[in-house]
Motif scaffolding. Structure first.
Motif, PDB file in Angstrom:
ATOM      1  N   LEU A 265       0.833  -1.198   0.000  1.00 23.20           N
ATOM      2  CA  LEU A 265       0.000   0.000   0.000  1.00 23.20           C
ATOM      3  C   LEU A 265       0.870   1.251   0.000  1.00 23.20           C
ATOM      4  N   VAL A 266       1.967   1.229   0.743  1.00 21.03           N
ATOM      5  CA  VAL A 266       2.882   2.370   0.765  1.00 21.03           C
ATOM      6  C   VAL A 266       3.437   2.638  -0.627  1.00 21.03           C
ATOM      7  N   GLN A 267       3.770   1.575  -1.338  1.00 17.07           N
ATOM      8  CA  GLN A 267       4.300   1.737  -2.684  1.00 17.07           C
ATOM      9  C   GLN A 267       3.258   2.317  -3.634  1.00 17.07           C
ATOM     10  N   GLU A 268       2.005   1.943  -3.444  1.00 17.74           N
ATOM     11  CA  GLU A 268       0.939   2.498  -4.292  1.00 17.74           C
ATOM     12  C   GLU A 268       0.717   3.984  -3.980  1.00 17.74           C
ATOM     13  N   ILE A 269       0.792   4.335  -2.705  1.00 18.59           N
ATOM     14  CA  ILE A 269       0.669   5.748  -2.351  1.00 18.59           C
ATOM     15  C   ILE A 269       1.838   6.537  -2.922  1.00 18.59           C
ATOM     16  N   ARG A 270       3.015   5.940  -2.871  1.00 14.88           N
ATOM     17  CA  ARG A 270       4.197   6.599  -3.422  1.00 14.88           C
ATOM     18  C   ARG A 270       4.031   6.843  -4.919  1.00 14.88           C
ATOM     19  N   ALA A 271       3.450   5.865  -5.605  1.00 13.26           N
ATOM     20  CA  ALA A 271       3.280   5.982  -7.057  1.00 13.26           C
ATOM     21  C   ALA A 271       2.350   7.137  -7.414  1.00 13.26           C
ATOM     22  N   ILE A 272       1.235   7.288  -6.690  1.00 11.20           N
ATOM     23  CA  ILE A 272       0.319   8.382  -7.021  1.00 11.20           C
ATOM     24  C   ILE A 272       0.930   9.720  -6.633  1.00 11.20           C
ATOM     25  N   SER A 273       1.797   9.717  -5.618  1.00  8.25           N
ATOM     26  CA  SER A 273       2.473  10.958  -5.238  1.00  8.25           C
ATOM     27  C   SER A 273       3.438  11.398  -6.324  1.00  8.25           C
ATOM     28  N   GLU A 274       4.184  10.457  -6.877  1.00  8.54           N
ATOM     29  CA  GLU A 274       5.167  10.777  -7.908  1.00  8.54           C
ATOM     30  C   GLU A 274       4.520  11.105  -9.235  1.00  8.54           C
ATOM     31  N   SER A 275       3.262  10.662  -9.431  1.00  3.32           N
ATOM     32  CA  SER A 275       2.573  10.937 -10.695  1.00  3.32           C
ATOM     33  C   SER A 275       2.043  12.369 -10.763  1.00  3.32           C
ATOM     34  N   GLN A 276       2.012  13.058  -9.619  1.00  2.00           N
ATOM     35  CA  GLN A 276       1.520  14.428  -9.591  1.00  2.00           C
ATOM     36  C   GLN A 276       2.656  15.390  -9.927  1.00  2.00           C
ATOM     37  N   LEU A 277       2.333  16.657  -9.893  1.00  2.24           N
ATOM     38  CA  LEU A 277       3.328  17.660 -10.247  1.00  2.24           C
ATOM     39  C   LEU A 277       4.549  17.524  -9.351  1.00  2.24           C
ATOM     40  N   PRO A 278       5.749  17.443  -9.925  1.00  4.59           N
ATOM     41  CA  PRO A 278       6.944  17.277  -9.100  1.00  4.59           C
ATOM     42  C   PRO A 278       7.238  18.532  -8.284  1.00  4.59           C
ATOM     43  N   GLY A 279       7.864  18.272  -7.140  1.00  5.35           N
ATOM     44  CA  GLY A 279       8.264  19.386  -6.294  1.00  5.35           C
ATOM     45  C   GLY A 279       7.127  19.866  -5.414  1.00  5.35           C
ATOM     46  N   GLY A 280       7.459  20.356  -4.272  1.00  2.90           N
ATOM     47  CA  GLY A 280       6.437  20.872  -3.369  1.00  2.90           C
ATOM     48  C   GLY A 280       5.794  19.770  -2.543  1.00  2.90           C
ATOM     49  N   ASP A 281       5.131  20.196  -1.513  1.00  7.49           N
ATOM     50  CA  ASP A 281       4.470  19.256  -0.607  1.00  7.49           C
ATOM     51  C   ASP A 281       3.024  19.096  -1.045  1.00  7.49           C
ATOM     52  N   VAL A 282       2.784  18.299  -2.086  1.00  4.99           N
ATOM     53  CA  VAL A 282       1.467  18.187  -2.702  1.00  4.99           C
ATOM     54  C   VAL A 282       0.536  17.343  -1.848  1.00  4.99           C
ATOM     55  N   LEU A 283      -0.757  17.582  -2.008  1.00  2.55           N
ATOM     56  CA  LEU A 283      -1.767  16.747  -1.365  1.00  2.55           C
ATOM     57  C   LEU A 283      -1.819  15.396  -2.069  1.00  2.55           C
ATOM     58  N   LEU A 284      -1.819  14.321  -1.290  1.00  2.00           N
ATOM     59  CA  LEU A 284      -1.836  12.983  -1.889  1.00  2.00           C
ATOM     60  C   LEU A 284      -3.174  12.689  -2.559  1.00  2.00           C
ATOM     61  N   PHE A 285      -4.260  13.173  -1.978  1.00  5.96           N
ATOM     62  CA  PHE A 285      -5.588  12.876  -2.525  1.00  5.96           C
ATOM     63  C   PHE A 285      -6.353  14.166  -2.778  1.00  5.96           C
ATOM     64  N   GLY A 286      -5.669  15.133  -3.371  1.00  6.09           N
ATOM     65  CA  GLY A 286      -6.275  16.421  -3.653  1.00  6.09           C
ATOM     66  C   GLY A 286      -7.214  16.377  -4.837  1.00  6.09           C
ATOM     67  N   GLY A 287      -7.901  17.471  -5.038  1.00 10.35           N
ATOM     68  CA  GLY A 287      -8.823  17.578  -6.158  1.00 10.35           C
ATOM     69  C   GLY A 287      -8.175  18.279  -7.333  1.00 10.35           C
ATOM     70  N   ARG A 288      -8.994  18.914  -8.138  1.00 13.05           N
ATOM     71  CA  ARG A 288      -8.481  19.599  -9.322  1.00 13.05           C
ATOM     72  C   ARG A 288      -7.596  20.772  -8.927  1.00 13.05           C
ATOM     73  N   GLY A 289      -6.521  20.929  -9.664  1.00 13.24           N
ATOM     74  CA  GLY A 289      -5.609  22.018  -9.393  1.00 13.24           C
ATOM     75  C   GLY A 289      -4.791  21.840  -8.138  1.00 13.24           C
TER      76      GLY A 289
END
Length: 381
Positions: A265-289
């Protein structure tokens, strides 16, 4: 020579306090207030001297029993205690809970009792009020919630000496009981099957797995950021919560906790984190934008459509449809942890409960087929 009515000659001591005849012909009772060097009059006048003397005797008895009430405060309306009460609870309640209290007061309490003198509020009136709320179709939980606000409000009047006792404590009518709702407890296979129906966005499928295996509150999950993930130890730091009403706040218990998740599960969370915009402390389950996503939009766009499709599949296979919410997955997590051998204290820490009783009574539910497993274990013994 007869002294004029209302003169000093008509003032007579009555053991404790004094009585005097007023120009109207009625009698007034006066007494020495405790802890104050002033004399006060009874809140009403009396037709006879005997009634005034008896009132003084009752007042002295109340004083001796420690149930003395301040007549000035007793004449104030119930609404006089609302501002101070609300300010007190507002400092410690979450905004959503405070909004429920505000609604209970403005919609159901103030229209009924707001202008009533607090000393005139009778238990029978409260009983009738509760009966009216039930007859109007208000849910048992709302009736109890509204009644609780009134009871705590009147407790403030008791502490201030306006009334000697709380009329809510003398009611004859019992509070309506909430009918317990049976919530299903999914097996790991059922969790995995259900998650497969979240096909629109991969992060929604991962979010469902996180709720089931991590036991997070949905607001906590929606506030997770990439920096909360500890890849080297398979841990997740839960320290915030989010809702459209409150914004981003601390967790419900105001305490952060670190939980360990299954490695996959940690690896799957990591994958969705890396698929988002690189850099910054992004929300793991954020919405649009990259902004926070609301619970309402998650239910509307992901959860409810997936549940509908899964139930169609279950019914086609002769299985009953299930009614589950994201919050039910916390109970799934608790039950899975208990099955894995975790103690109740372990489960309490994992779910972030302030009280172990909550863990035991609300979340450690029993799967309907667990008795079969227990019987088989007994056979083995």
């Amino acid at each position: 020579m007869t002294k004029p009515a209302g003169g000093r000659g008509n003032t007579q001591r009555a053991g404790w306090g004094t009585t005097r005849r007023l120009p109207s012909g009625r009698w007034q009772a006066r007494f020495q207030e405790p802890d104050r060097q002033v004399r006060s009059a009874a809140p009403e006048t009396f037709a006879t001297k005997g009634e005034a003397v008896r009132w003084l005797a009752h007042r002295r008895s109340d004083l001796d029993r420690g149930v003395f009430a301040d007549d000035v405060s007793a004449s104030r309306p119930v609404s006089a205690w609302w501002p101070a009460y609300r300010a007190g609870v507002g400092a410690r309640l979450r905004p959503t809970t405070l909004a429920l209290y505000d609604t209970a007061w403005t919609v159901r309490i103030e229209p009924e009792f707001g202008d009533t003198r607090v000393a005139r509020l009778k238990p029978s009136a409260i009983d009738a009020w509760v009966a009216e709320m039930i007859a109007a179709g208000l849910s048992p939980s709302k009736v109890r919630e509204t009644y609780g606000v009134l009871r705590r409000l009147l407790a403030c009047a008791v502490r201030d000496g306006a009334i000697s006792h709380n009329p809510c404590d003398q009611r004859a009518r019992s509070m309506p009981r909430s009918v317990p709702v049976e919530h299903p407890v999914l097996t790991p296979d059922e969790v995995e099957t259900f998650a497969q129906f979240f096909t629109r966005r991969e992060r929604d499928r991962v979010l469902v797995l996180l709720l089931a295996y991590g036991g997070l509150r949905i607001g906590e999950a929606l506030a997770l950021r990439a920096s909360d993930l500890r890849l080297d130890t398979d841990q997740l730091l839960v320290r915030r919560s989010w809702s459209p009403t409150n914004g981003e706040t601390t967790t419900k218990t105001h305490a952060a906790r670190c939980i360990t998740l299954p490695h996959t599960l940690v690896q799957e969370i990591r994958a969705i984190s890396e698929s988002q915009l690189p850099g910054g402390d992004v929300l793991l389950f954020g919405g649009r934008g990259g902004k926070h996503r609301s619970y309402h939009s998650f239910r509307r766009d992901a959860w409810d459509p997936a549940l509908q499709l899964w139930n169609l599949q279950r019914q086609a296979a002769g299985q009953p449809a299930l009614s589950i919410t994201p919050h039910d997955l916390r109970a799934v997590c608790a039950s899975l942890l208990v099955d894995a051998g975790a103690s109740i204290k372990d489960v309490q820490a994992h779910l972030g409960h302030a009280d172990v009783t909550t863990t035991m009574t609300l979340y450690a539910r029993v799967h309907p087929d667990r008795h079969i497993d227990l019987a088989q274990r007994a056979d083995g013994m």
